[in-house]
Design an enzyme around this catalytic site. Structure first.
Site, PDB file in Angstrom:
ATOM      1  N   GLU A 149     -24.761  22.095 103.732  1.00 57.17           N
ATOM      2  CA  GLU A 149     -23.608  22.522 104.528  1.00 57.17           C
ATOM      3  C   GLU A 149     -22.564  23.303 103.730  1.00 57.17           C
ATOM      4  OE1 GLU A 149     -25.857  19.642 106.599  1.00 57.17           O
ATOM      5  OE2 GLU A 149     -24.910  19.385 104.649  1.00 57.17           O
ATOM      6  N   HIS A 170     -38.939  18.949 100.883  1.00 52.50           N
ATOM      7  CA  HIS A 170     -37.582  19.121 101.402  1.00 52.50           C
ATOM      8  C   HIS A 170     -36.643  19.568 100.278  1.00 52.50           C
ATOM      9  CE1 HIS A 170     -34.267  18.280 104.178  1.00 52.50           C
ATOM     10  NE2 HIS A 170     -33.660  17.633 103.202  1.00 52.50           N
TER      11      HIS A 170
END
Length: 102
Positions: free
Chosen positions: A30, A61
């Site tokens: 983010e 990931h």
């Protein structure tokens, strides 16, 4: 981990007399979006410092998040011509992250 990074950055900024604000986000992914949103606000900033930590897990990931986060930070910095310091730890283990975050 991020607390250690933040403590160090805060100490340095205070020692140099810089004024600053701190925004906390949910995770490293983010960071680029948060900086872009901060740029749209009424307040103007001379620069940004993005701090975060990504620790390798059992899936791919890790690779995706590391690449996407760094690419996103670079894209925001270049597109908008901002001063952007990056302190994003990318570590294989929690022990590495703890050692580097100090």
């Amino acid at each position: 981990m991020v607390d250690g990074l933040t403590d160090g950055a805060t100490r340095i900024m205070r020692e140099t007399g810089a004024t600053f604000e701190q925004l906390d986000v949910a995770g490293a992914f983010e960071l680029p979006q948060t900086i872009r949103i901060a740029m749209r606000g009424a307040r103007r900033f001379d620069g940004f410092v993005a701090l975060g930590c990504i620790v390798r897990g059992e899936t791919d990931h890790y690779e995706f998040i590391c690449r996407a986060t760094m690419d996103g930070l670079m894209q925001v910095a270049l597109q908008f011509g901002i001063a952007l310091g990056t302190g994003l730890l990318t570590c294989d283990t929690l022990a590495q992250a703890e050692a580097r975050s100090r």
